[in-house]
Write a protein that holds these residues in place. Sequence first.
Motif, short mmCIF file in Angstrom:
data_model
loop_
_atom_site.label_atom_id
_atom_site.label_comp_id
_atom_site.label_asym_id
_atom_site.label_seq_id
_atom_site.Cartn_x
_atom_site.Cartn_y
_atom_site.Cartn_z
N PHE A 174 -2.80 -1.21 44.74
CA PHE A 174 -1.97 -1.15 45.26
C PHE A 174 -1.57 -1.40 46.08
N PRO A 180 0.57 -1.66 40.87
CA PRO A 180 0.37 -0.15 40.80
C PRO A 180 0.20 0.35 39.11
N VAL A 213 2.72 5.78 43.22
CA VAL A 213 3.28 4.99 41.94
C VAL A 213 4.26 5.22 41.89
#
Length: 409
Positions: A174, A180, A213
Amino acid sequence: MTRPTGNTRLKAARLAAGYRSQQDLVDALASRGVTVGIRQVRRWESDNPPLPYPDVRQALTEILGQDIEQLGFTPTAGTGSDLPAAASALPPLNRGPVRTPNAIQPSSAGTDYLSVTRAHRRLYWTVAPATLHPAVSAHAALGEALLPSTAGLTRRAVAAALAESWLLAGRIEFFDLREPARAQETWVRALQAAGGADDALLGSAVLAHMAFVPGWAGDRPAAAERMIAARTYARRSSASAEFLAWLDAVEAECETRCGDTRTALNLIAHGEDVLAAGGEHSSPEWMDWFSPVRLAAFKGNTQLTAGHLPQARETLLRVLDELPADADKQRTVVLGDLAAVEAADGHPATAAEYAVRALELLETHWYATGLERVRGVRRALAQWQHEQCVRDLDDRLYGWGAVVSALAM
């Protein structure tokens, strides 16, 4: 005696997919034409879950994104992995050593496995992400293979270390690689392992990371839902003041990304109060990504986004001065934020200087989040793009070694 925890893999996958209750899962299955009752879901989440019928297995794997074994079920003889009969009848291919089950592991397996997890945690701050990520992922795969051959306290130790390894792999995906969707899938596996270890605090950490996210994508309801779950799990454990302040910081960043800087600044102020008050519990050793100075870095970014430029400049300069020597990844982000402050305040030369300093660090300490900050600064400098200071920044930003990374994000 160790208390039963039930089928934590199915429960973790259900929560990660957004089905907060067993009834939510019943409704999701019904929307696909599969009718089951909540009593059946309770049986699936028990210590000895019965294997669902084939049509139900297919629906479960589709809505939860995991295969049936990863959801905690054990296929009986003849069910395999729901492969077509013709495929399952084929003789095995001779492609290497025969795969045999691992022997029951000794009690030292937990300590041995954790030692490598700890080493990866320390290496994260200095080793290039593209180099470290394959090693962390391979170590997590080893943990998955070892887990069925452990029991009792050893099993919990391996599961906890496995959760940490998957958490680290997701952090690299990430923050360092800006993938993501991949990180989301990895963190589901981390949450399942934390459930196997019955470690609520580690589960809270994973859920809070999962909030990044949707938060960074501007999906406030989804981010808020994950933060509610993270705080719920934190209440079930002996969370330190530092951990609770970090939860405030994560939620503040999500609120900032979603456009609510007032709420974000209130959350950061609460986190500062929590740190000042302290607490009786110490932070877990795996929580090496947060400190008071890193909370200040969150604050500086939020002040910048809110347009409080003098306050942001003061906060970020203090952070830059107080960051530890091994925090070069975070330093690239702070330099990027300082550059953004100067660009917003009409000082292109100073902004370009900070951005170039960030790029110099990125050459040796790659961090996609840091590059993302620099690219935002360059967009903010568009009105001065013909000035020499901005052209010098372009020469650095779009050199042969950096142009592919810059344009791929």
